[in-house]
Design a protein around this motif. Structure first.
Motif, PDB file in Angstrom:
ATOM      1  N   ALA A 117       0.820  -1.216   0.000  1.00 26.07           N
ATOM      2  CA  ALA A 117       0.000   0.000   0.000  1.00 26.07           C
ATOM      3  C   ALA A 117       0.849   1.259   0.000  1.00 26.07           C
ATOM      4  CB  ALA A 117      -0.929  -0.005   1.211  1.00 26.07           C
ATOM      5  N   ALA A 118       2.055   1.172  -0.555  1.00 31.99           N
ATOM      6  CA  ALA A 118       2.958   2.317  -0.518  1.00 31.99           C
ATOM      7  C   ALA A 118       2.774   3.267  -1.693  1.00 31.99           C
ATOM      8  CB  ALA A 118       4.411   1.833  -0.483  1.00 31.99           C
ATOM      9  N   GLY A 119       2.009   2.852  -2.698  1.00 27.73           N
ATOM     10  CA  GLY A 119       1.824   3.716  -3.863  1.00 27.73           C
ATOM     11  C   GLY A 119       1.075   4.996  -3.521  1.00 27.73           C
ATOM     12  N   LYS A 120       1.543   6.106  -4.033  1.00 22.53           N
ATOM     13  CA  LYS A 120       0.921   7.389  -3.727  1.00 22.53           C
ATOM     14  C   LYS A 120      -0.165   7.779  -4.729  1.00 22.53           C
ATOM     15  CE  LYS A 120       4.876   9.109  -1.150  1.00 22.53           C
ATOM     16  NZ  LYS A 120       5.875  10.190  -0.973  1.00 22.53           N
ATOM     17  N   GLY A 121      -0.261   7.052  -5.839  1.00 18.65           N
ATOM     18  CA  GLY A 121      -1.346   7.301  -6.773  1.00 18.65           C
ATOM     19  C   GLY A 121      -1.325   8.691  -7.354  1.00 18.65           C
ATOM     20  N   SER A 122      -0.226   9.059  -7.984  1.00 20.24           N
ATOM     21  CA  SER A 122      -0.098  10.428  -8.503  1.00 20.24           C
ATOM     22  C   SER A 122      -1.169  10.748  -9.531  1.00 20.24           C
ATOM     23  CB  SER A 122       1.292  10.627  -9.111  1.00 20.24           C
ATOM     24  OG  SER A 122       1.551   9.671 -10.136  1.00 20.24           O
ATOM     25  N   ARG A 123      -1.642   9.739 -10.265  1.00 20.93           N
ATOM     26  CA  ARG A 123      -2.676   9.990 -11.268  1.00 20.93           C
ATOM     27  C   ARG A 123      -4.049  10.252 -10.648  1.00 20.93           C
ATOM     28  NH1 ARG A 123      -2.830   5.389 -15.527  1.00 20.93           N
ATOM     29  NH2 ARG A 123      -1.676   4.149 -14.021  1.00 20.93           N
ATOM     30  N   MET A 124      -4.183  10.001  -9.363  1.00 22.47           N
ATOM     31  CA  MET A 124      -5.446  10.316  -8.688  1.00 22.47           C
ATOM     32  C   MET A 124      -5.611  11.820  -8.493  1.00 22.47           C
ATOM     33  SD  MET A 124      -6.918   7.368  -8.081  1.00 22.47           S
ATOM     34  CE  MET A 124      -8.094   7.581  -6.769  1.00 22.47           C
ATOM     35  N   LYS A 125      -4.489  12.564  -8.555  1.00 19.59           N
ATOM     36  CA  LYS A 125      -4.521  14.019  -8.341  1.00 19.59           C
ATOM     37  C   LYS A 125      -5.222  14.345  -7.017  1.00 19.59           C
ATOM     38  CE  LYS A 125      -2.715  15.107 -12.405  1.00 19.59           C
ATOM     39  NZ  LYS A 125      -2.495  13.767 -12.957  1.00 19.59           N
ATOM     40  N   SER A 126      -4.704  13.754  -5.941  1.00 20.22           N
ATOM     41  CA  SER A 126      -5.396  13.858  -4.651  1.00 20.22           C
ATOM     42  C   SER A 126      -4.383  13.941  -3.522  1.00 20.22           C
ATOM     43  CB  SER A 126      -6.305  12.644  -4.457  1.00 20.22           C
ATOM     44  OG  SER A 126      -6.899  12.657  -3.173  1.00 20.22           O
ATOM     45  N   ASP A 127      -4.754  14.661  -2.459  1.00 17.58           N
ATOM     46  CA  ASP A 127      -3.947  14.672  -1.249  1.00 17.58           C
ATOM     47  C   ASP A 127      -4.191  13.429  -0.393  1.00 17.58           C
ATOM     48  OD1 ASP A 127      -2.888  17.169  -1.887  1.00 17.58           O
ATOM     49  OD2 ASP A 127      -4.528  18.232  -0.891  1.00 17.58           O
ATOM     50  N   LEU A 128      -5.266  12.715  -0.678  1.00 15.29           N
ATOM     51  CA  LEU A 128      -5.590  11.491   0.057  1.00 15.29           C
ATOM     52  C   LEU A 128      -4.832  10.315  -0.552  1.00 15.29           C
ATOM     53  CD1 LEU A 128      -7.581  10.352   2.264  1.00 15.29           C
ATOM     54  CD2 LEU A 128      -9.103   9.771   0.356  1.00 15.29           C
ATOM     55  N   PRO A 129      -4.133   9.513   0.264  1.00  7.48           N
ATOM     56  CA  PRO A 129      -3.444   8.336  -0.289  1.00  7.48           C
ATOM     57  C   PRO A 129      -4.401   7.464  -1.093  1.00  7.48           C
ATOM     58  CG  PRO A 129      -2.776   8.673   1.979  1.00  7.48           C
ATOM     59  CD  PRO A 129      -3.901   9.638   1.722  1.00  7.48           C
ATOM     60  N   LYS A 130      -3.889   6.921  -2.179  1.00  7.62           N
ATOM     61  CA  LYS A 130      -4.739   6.177  -3.099  1.00  7.62           C
ATOM     62  C   LYS A 130      -5.578   5.114  -2.410  1.00  7.62           C
ATOM     63  CE  LYS A 130      -2.795   3.141  -5.849  1.00  7.62           C
ATOM     64  NZ  LYS A 130      -2.128   2.491  -6.993  1.00  7.62           N
ATOM     65  N   VAL A 131      -4.969   4.333  -1.535  1.00  7.11           N
ATOM     66  CA  VAL A 131      -5.671   3.193  -0.938  1.00  7.11           C
ATOM     67  C   VAL A 131      -6.748   3.606   0.053  1.00  7.11           C
ATOM     68  CG1 VAL A 131      -3.758   1.589  -1.265  1.00  7.11           C
ATOM     69  CG2 VAL A 131      -3.872   2.952   0.842  1.00  7.11           C
ATOM     70  N   LEU A 132      -6.817   4.898   0.388  1.00  4.91           N
ATOM     71  CA  LEU A 132      -7.868   5.356   1.296  1.00  4.91           C
ATOM     72  C   LEU A 132      -9.071   5.932   0.558  1.00  4.91           C
ATOM     73  CD1 LEU A 132      -5.906   6.982   4.271  1.00  4.91           C
ATOM     74  CD2 LEU A 132      -6.707   4.627   3.980  1.00  4.91           C
ATOM     75  N   HIS A 133      -9.005   6.005  -0.757  1.00  2.86           N
ATOM     76  CA  HIS A 133     -10.182   6.444  -1.497  1.00  2.86           C
ATOM     77  C   HIS A 133     -11.283   5.401  -1.332  1.00  2.86           C
ATOM     78  CE1 HIS A 133      -8.956  10.064  -3.801  1.00  2.86           C
ATOM     79  NE2 HIS A 133      -7.756   9.635  -3.444  1.00  2.86           N
ATOM     80  N   PRO A 134     -12.513   5.852  -1.088  1.00  2.00           N
ATOM     81  CA  PRO A 134     -13.569   4.894  -0.752  1.00  2.00           C
ATOM     82  C   PRO A 134     -14.185   4.222  -1.972  1.00  2.00           C
ATOM     83  CG  PRO A 134     -14.409   7.132  -0.598  1.00  2.00           C
ATOM     84  CD  PRO A 134     -12.950   7.251  -0.898  1.00  2.00           C
ATOM     85  N   VAL A 135     -14.558   2.975  -1.770  1.00  5.37           N
ATOM     86  CA  VAL A 135     -15.379   2.214  -2.699  1.00  5.37           C
ATOM     87  C   VAL A 135     -16.536   1.661  -1.892  1.00  5.37           C
ATOM     88  CG1 VAL A 135     -15.496   0.173  -4.194  1.00  5.37           C
ATOM     89  CG2 VAL A 135     -13.453   1.633  -4.217  1.00  5.37           C
ATOM     90  N   ALA A 136     -17.761   1.973  -2.288  1.00  6.30           N
ATOM     91  CA  ALA A 136     -18.956   1.586  -1.535  1.00  6.30           C
ATOM     92  C   ALA A 136     -18.854   2.047  -0.077  1.00  6.30           C
ATOM     93  CB  ALA A 136     -19.197   0.085  -1.611  1.00  6.30           C
TER      94      ALA A 136
END
Length: 458
Positions: free
Chosen positions: A12-31
């Protein structure tokens, strides 16, 4: 694997630069749940002895979100093999005591199922099983996925990342999902020997398959549906995964005895719990923390979050239940009624245009249209209590803290600032005055003024 222990590593170390978000990628919600929590819940079905989440430096919010799972820090982003190696120290006590299986999964694959992981565990437990088993899939469009190269015996010869694959290898449709299970000691032994001579200059976890095959101890493979290993690297990916998850949750609800009149327009959270013979009309939203009993009818455009609804209740249309709403059996909450941190006893009704917040409403009480509980004084919240069988007239303001006793009647248009005893009638409004003929004279005066104004403007 009854005599073995299982440890899980979640990358879970990826920062998800393509998400364009201050929230770490893995914390973005699904359902309504962070995607990393979906993965945690999935691996928890295997009852692992230890789960270690690999994060990047400065990810305190991810560390807090995964508690009580342990975290290991990958100080530099040098590839998936390097990320798994960062978990070794945390797993060392378990690895040194028993023969431990290690399962490696990704924190951005929230659609992964327990059934697939169980098949991987079973593949490792079978007689003569390979020491390492990988997960693969066959997408409709292989695109830029790594390719799984099999030998004549169906074992994994190697895995080639798309950037390193030749034209013939890119024609292969069996793709690498990146998820691996194997003997912990063997897995980390192979990881220690990884090199970074590739197009990305990284230590690929997938290279362990080629190393194992070269030693004459090739790895095995398990296949899964492509949707299970959809990863999230962009907002578009997030929307795609959300859509798949919603379809799963809708099917789950209908399989459990829920009628969804228009399934595609109903939005669920991962933890939504609906009873038997519930009917959900189009365009209903379930936020996190909702439990609904049996035979409940939820009409269109209702929004529920953090609420519990008991059997045989009727909601909506256009009702909103906010966190802390607790509805008893056969409660009616109607159109444009909002309930927040309030309990409604069995058979209570609030059918029109009302706000009930920080309140307790007794059984069979009736809340008239336009009633509000004035629960906030600008500094603190206060509570309103309405007794069983009480009747609150339309357009009433109940200024908390205030108690209306059982069986009491409150006249329409009242502003109640003091307690109302049981079975009392309370009326608190200005005295009506009728002035005979005043309406007609008022209209005449206004018409004359308008005529005079229009004449000046002409």
């Amino acid at each position: 694997m009854s005599d073995r222990k299982l440890a899980v590593v979640i990358l879970a170390a990826g920062k998800g630069s393509r998400m364009k978000s201050d929230l770490p990628k893995v914390l973005h919600p699904v359902a309504g749940r962070p995607m990393l929590r979906h993965v945690q819940s999935c691996v928890a079905t295997l009852s692992p002895e230890e789960t270690v989440v690999v994060i990047a430096p400065g990810m305190a919010d991810v560390e807090a979100a995964v508690a009580p799972s342990r975290c290991a820090v990958q100080n530099k982003p040098l590839g998936t093999g390097h990320a798994v190696a960062a978990a070794r120290e945390a797993l060392q006590p378990l690895l040194s005591i028993v023969e431990t299986e290690v399962l490696v999964v990704f924190g951005d694959t929230p659609l992964l199922t327990a059934e697939t992981l169980s098949r991987m565990v079973e593949a490792r437990a079978a007689p003569g099983a390979p020491e390492i088993v990988g997960l693969a899939f066959r997408p409709a469009d292989p695109a830029h996925y790594g390719r799984v190269i099999l030998d004549d015996a169906g074992r994994v010869e190697k895995i080639v990342e798309f950037a390193d694959a030749d034209s013939a290898q890119r024609q292969i449709d069996l793709c690498n999902a990146g998820i691996v299970i194997g003997s912990g000691r063997r897995l980390f032994d192979l990881i220690e020997r990884l090199g970074s001579d590739n197009a990305q200059g990284e230590y690929y976890l997938t290279d362990i398959f080629g190393l194992a095959h070269h030693e004459g101890r090739p790895a095995g493979v398990v296949e899964c549906p492509a949707e299970e290993v959809l990863g999230v690297n962009s907002r578009a990916d997030l929307a795609l995964v959300e859509g798949v998850m919603q379809d799963r949750l809708r099917r789950r609800a209908m399989d459990a005895g829920v009628t969804l009149i228009d399934p595609a327009s109903v939005w669920f959270s991962a933890d939504t719990m609906l009873g038997r013979d519930v009917t959900v009309h189009p365009s209903v939203f379930f936020g996190p923390g909702v439990t609904v009993g049996d035979r409940v009818e939820i009409r269109s455009f209702c929004h529920l979050e953090g609420a519990k609804v008991s059997d045989d209740a009727i909601l909506g249309p256009f009702a909103r239940l906010r966190p802390g709403a607790r509805l008893g059996e056969k409660v009616h909450v109607g159109n444009f009624v909002e309930i927040k941190n309030a309990e409604l006893g069995a058979g209570a009704k609030a059918n029109h245009l009302s706000y009930i917040g920080d309140a307790s409403v007794g059984a069979a009480a009736n809340i008239g249209a336009g009633t509000i509980t004035c629960n906030y004084d600008g500094f603190a919240k206060h509570r309103t209590t309405i007794g069983a069988g009480a009747f609150i007239g339309s357009n009433t303001a109940l200024v908390a803290p205030v108690d209306v006793g059982p069986g009491a009647l409150v006249g329409a248009g009242s502003t109640i600032t003091r307690d109302v005893p049981s079975d009392a009638l309370a009326v608190a409004r200005g005295e009506q005055q009728n002035r005979e003929g005043r309406a007609a004279s008022y209209r005449a005066e206004q018409k004359a003024k308008k005529a005079e104004k229009d004449g000046h403007q002409g």
